[in-house]
Design an enzyme around this catalytic site. Structure first.
Site, PDB file in Angstrom:
ATOM      1  N   CYS A  93      -4.749  30.043  -1.778  1.00 18.16           N
ATOM      2  CA  CYS A  93      -4.455  29.978  -3.217  1.00 18.16           C
ATOM      3  C   CYS A  93      -5.661  29.406  -3.981  1.00 18.16           C
ATOM      4  O   CYS A  93      -6.664  30.085  -4.142  1.00 18.16           O
ATOM      5  CB  CYS A  93      -3.179  29.187  -3.464  1.00 18.16           C
ATOM      6  SG  CYS A  93      -2.488  29.418  -5.124  1.00 18.16           S
ATOM      7  N   HIS A 185       0.712  31.791  -0.043  1.00 20.66           N
ATOM      8  CA  HIS A 185       0.933  30.556   0.719  1.00 20.66           C
ATOM      9  C   HIS A 185       1.561  30.869   2.076  1.00 20.66           C
ATOM     10  O   HIS A 185       2.780  31.029   2.177  1.00 20.66           O
ATOM     11  CB  HIS A 185       1.842  29.606  -0.066  1.00 20.66           C
ATOM     12  CG  HIS A 185       1.184  28.992  -1.247  1.00 20.66           C
ATOM     13  ND1 HIS A 185       0.477  27.803  -1.177  1.00 20.66           N
ATOM     14  CD2 HIS A 185       1.104  29.396  -2.537  1.00 20.66           C
ATOM     15  CE1 HIS A 185       0.007  27.503  -2.377  1.00 20.66           C
ATOM     16  NE2 HIS A 185       0.361  28.460  -3.218  1.00 20.66           N
ATOM     17  N   GLU A 187       1.980  28.860   4.468  1.00 18.30           N
ATOM     18  CA  GLU A 187       2.697  27.686   4.978  1.00 18.30           C
ATOM     19  C   GLU A 187       4.151  27.633   4.532  1.00 18.30           C
ATOM     20  O   GLU A 187       4.968  26.907   5.120  1.00 18.30           O
ATOM     21  CB  GLU A 187       1.977  26.397   4.551  1.00 18.30           C
ATOM     22  CG  GLU A 187       2.087  26.021   3.077  1.00 18.30           C
ATOM     23  CD  GLU A 187       1.050  26.688   2.178  1.00 18.30           C
ATOM     24  OE1 GLU A 187       0.813  26.177   1.077  1.00 18.30           O
ATOM     25  OE2 GLU A 187       0.483  27.715   2.594  1.00 18.30           O
ATOM     26  N   VAL A 243      14.039   3.961  12.487  1.00 18.14           N
ATOM     27  CA  VAL A 243      13.470   4.667  13.629  1.00 18.14           C
ATOM     28  C   VAL A 243      11.967   4.427  13.759  1.00 18.14           C
ATOM     29  O   VAL A 243      11.449   4.302  14.875  1.00 18.14           O
ATOM     30  CB  VAL A 243      13.790   6.184  13.547  1.00 18.14           C
ATOM     31  CG1 VAL A 243      13.139   6.825  12.342  1.00 18.14           C
ATOM     32  CG2 VAL A 243      13.373   6.903  14.819  1.00 18.14           C
ATOM     33  N   ASP A 244      11.240   4.321  12.650  1.00 21.78           N
ATOM     34  CA  ASP A 244       9.787   4.181  12.721  1.00 21.78           C
ATOM     35  C   ASP A 244       9.387   2.869  13.394  1.00 21.78           C
ATOM     36  O   ASP A 244       8.605   2.853  14.345  1.00 21.78           O
ATOM     37  CB  ASP A 244       9.167   4.253  11.323  1.00 21.78           C
ATOM     38  CG  ASP A 244       9.566   5.507  10.572  1.00 21.78           C
ATOM     39  OD1 ASP A 244       9.987   6.479  11.230  1.00 21.78           O
ATOM     40  OD2 ASP A 244       9.468   5.517   9.334  1.00 21.78           O
ATOM     41  N   ARG A 313       5.995  -3.694  -5.299  1.00 18.24           N
ATOM     42  CA  ARG A 313       5.572  -3.306  -3.951  1.00 18.24           C
ATOM     43  C   ARG A 313       4.445  -4.200  -3.442  1.00 18.24           C
ATOM     44  O   ARG A 313       4.427  -4.594  -2.276  1.00 18.24           O
ATOM     45  CB  ARG A 313       5.127  -1.838  -3.945  1.00 18.24           C
ATOM     46  CG  ARG A 313       6.280  -0.848  -3.951  1.00 18.24           C
ATOM     47  CD  ARG A 313       5.771   0.589  -3.985  1.00 18.24           C
ATOM     48  NE  ARG A 313       6.874   1.534  -3.856  1.00 18.24           N
ATOM     49  CZ  ARG A 313       7.313   2.022  -2.705  1.00 18.24           C
ATOM     50  NH1 ARG A 313       6.739   1.638  -1.584  1.00 18.24           N
ATOM     51  NH2 ARG A 313       8.324   2.875  -2.667  1.00 18.24           N
ATOM     52  N   GLU A 543      12.526   7.762  -2.562  1.00 19.29           N
ATOM     53  CA  GLU A 543      12.875   6.496  -3.204  1.00 19.29           C
ATOM     54  C   GLU A 543      12.571   6.598  -4.696  1.00 19.29           C
ATOM     55  O   GLU A 543      11.659   7.320  -5.112  1.00 19.29           O
ATOM     56  CB  GLU A 543      12.085   5.340  -2.587  1.00 19.29           C
ATOM     57  CG  GLU A 543      12.389   5.076  -1.122  1.00 19.29           C
ATOM     58  CD  GLU A 543      13.756   4.469  -0.889  1.00 19.29           C
ATOM     59  OE1 GLU A 543      14.390   4.017  -1.865  1.00 19.29           O
ATOM     60  OE2 GLU A 543      14.199   4.447   0.275  1.00 19.29           O
TER      61      GLU A 543
END
Length: 545
Positions: A93, A185, A187, A243-244, A313, A543
């Site tokens: 693209c 594209h 993908e 999980v991470d 943060r 989030e």
């Protein structure tokens, strides 16, 4: 930095690696996913990456799509040395237009008609190396377009290898060099045989060996961690029950045994009964050194009066590190005169590739960054620059979420932990829009508990990738018990996602959604209204902050 760091080979030193240069497309990450699904290792960097600073040579380069016009003054470009590496280059693209524009600035212009969505593309067999990109794929394909600008004039030295009704040069190839451009594209899943096109480029044209597989990851990473950490140093790491961090902790346990110390920080922003449940689950299934630290007063005190998301943060990230440095000193002191004696030098995080990408700016400017991720940009500068007492260790940073889950299963982690919904390190602090106060934390905590409980009761918890309740800073009028109330607006969000790089809102039944809303309004003091966020990612993030 330890000398061992220099000897621990990164993946691009072991595997044939295709480099993806991100020009700003919302689907750039999907190129990586397609490559890795083929067994070809790939890494993505901003298009501003200088080749001389790369330190390694890819077997091929893919230039992603992007929202800009190549002829604009502020258009993103790439280091010219990309085309002097002597490796194949594929432009997608915007990347296609950039290749043509570099050869002839007059070759790219706005099209007469915008071309969005699926369209039929004819493949032209020209009897040269340019045929290799579409080899074995037939005479036509249904492809996904998303552009207004296009190549309007074939640059000198290039040949046409594909056309559509509105794009005369939907595919181009250099006559002598392995440089290709495609306007569509490959993908995107709706492009017919898109993965086959990427496979032709990566394996046939670049010659990449498809030998990247998760089976090799554990042994390679354990070896790398042992080289990096050495025989004496100790490692501490944050765990949340997600999980991470769980997979990262299990990996560290396998690599260095009791020299790894997991720390669960109760920052006052956990979900209802979260700390007790996480401790019980980790103790039961992992058998790691686990310490619970109560930092609620410190976190809430530092967050008082702060409303800006990035500031929150940064405060949360900095406070985590302050506490971990204190814990590191305690662990060192307790280990004195034992066989575990050694300095705590490393801090483990469960950072994933999605975290890194989300914190990247494709133009290299802070204004282009989506947001600082709590596992990446949310860390204080001294931590990222290596100036802190602790050095950062991120063994999962090359993996996407689905790869981490697969890796966790290989490590033998219980499915209860593998299938648990993600919960961010900053906790409810980034699910409260505006100031974080004890009162507002308690409100969103109760609403979230009702939401997740009802999802479980409906038997759809495993269908949803992530779900939570958030609290808006604004209020709305309501009527409860014949009386006027003026309460907060509760925002519910639930998404499905494979790799957390893109996500779709979960489609609840209307009856269940109404039941959830009714319970929250009736049972949580302070909430007057409930809304459901139906925003996909992109354009939104999972989030709210």
């Amino acid at each position: 930095m330890s000398d061992a760091f220099e000897t621990a080979a990164p993946p691009h030193a072991t595997y044939d690696t295709v480099l993806v240069l991100d020009m700003g497309s919302q689907t750039s990450h999907l190129i990586l996913r397609r490559l890795r699904s083929l067994g070809v290792y790939s890494e993505m960097l901003p298009c501003t990456q200088k080749i001389k600073d790369l330190g390694w040579k890819p077997v091929g380069v893919i230039l992603s799509g992007g929202p800009s016009s190549v002829y604009a003054d502020d258009a993103p470009g790439v280091d010219p040395l990309v085309f002097e590496l002597g490796v194949p280059v594929l432009g997608v693209c915007y990347g296609n237009q950039l290749i043509a524009w570099r050869a002839n600035p007059k070759s790219v212009a706005p099209g007469v008609n915008r071309e969005y969505g699926e369209t039929q593309m004819a493949i032209h067999k020209i009897g040269t190396h340019g045929d290799r990109l579409f080899e074995g794929l037939g005479d036509s394909l249904n492809v996904v377009m998303s552009h207004f600008d296009k190549v309007v004039q074939l640059p000198d030295g290039f040949q046409t290898i594909a056309t559509t009704k509105n794009s005369e040069f939907a595919g181009i190839a250099h006559e002598t060099q392995p440089i290709f451009g495609i306007q569509f594209h490959p993908e995107i899943s709706h492009t017919e045989k898109g993965t086959d096109i990427i496979a032709n480029f990566a394996t046939k044209i670049c010659g990449a060996r498809p030998d990247w597989k998760m089976d090799d990851f554990s042994a390679r990473e354990i070896k790398r961690i042992r080289e990096l950490v050495g025989d004496k140093a100790q490692v501490i790491g944050a765990v949340s029950g997600g999980v991470d961090s769980t997979v990262a902790a299990k990996l560290m346990k396998e690599a260095i045994g009791d020299r790894f110390h997991a720390i669960l920080v109760d920052q006052g922003l956990m979900r209802l009964n979260e700390c007790e449940q996480v401790k019980e689950t980790l103790d039961k299934h992992l058998g790691i050194n686990l310490t619970v630290v109560d930092g609620s007063e410190l976190f809430l005190g530092r967050l008082a009066g702060v409303t800006e998301p990035e500031a929150k943060r940064k405060i949360i990230g900095g406070t985590f590190i302050d506490l971990f440095e204190i814990e590191a000193l305690r662990i060192e002191k307790e280990a004195e005169n034992t066989d575990r004696a050694g300095k705590v030098e490393w801090f483990l995080q469960g950072t994933l590739y999605a975290d890194i990408v989300e914190s990247l700016s494709f133009k290299g400017a802070a204004s282009s960054t989506i947001k600082s991720h709590h596992n990446a940009g949310g860390l204080p500068a001294r931590m990222q620059n290596g100036e802190a007492q602790l050095k950062l260790l991120e063994p999962l940073r090359e993996l996407f979420k689905d790869e981490v889950r697969a890796f966790g299963r290989q490590l033998g982690i219980h499915e209860e932990l593998i299938g648990r919904h993600p919960f961010p390190g900053p906790g409810l602090g980034i699910r409260i829009i505006g100031e974080v106060t004890p009162e507002r934390v308690e409100i969103v905590r109760k609403a979230d508990h009702i939401f997740i409980s009802m999802i479980r009761e409906a038997g759809i918890y495993d269908e949803v990738t992530q779900a939570y309740a958030a609290l808006d800073s604004s209020r709305a009028v309501g009527v409860q018990g014949d009386a006027r109330v003026y309460g907060y607006i509760c925002i519910l969000r639930a998404v499905t996602s494979l790799d957390m790089m893109s996500a779709e809102p979960y489609e609840f039944t209307w009856s269940l959604m109404k039941a959830i809303s009714r319970r929250i309004v009736n049972e949580v003091d302070g909430i007057a209204r409930v809304v459901y966020d139906t925003t996909s990612k992109p354009p939104g993030t999972i989030e709210l902050e």
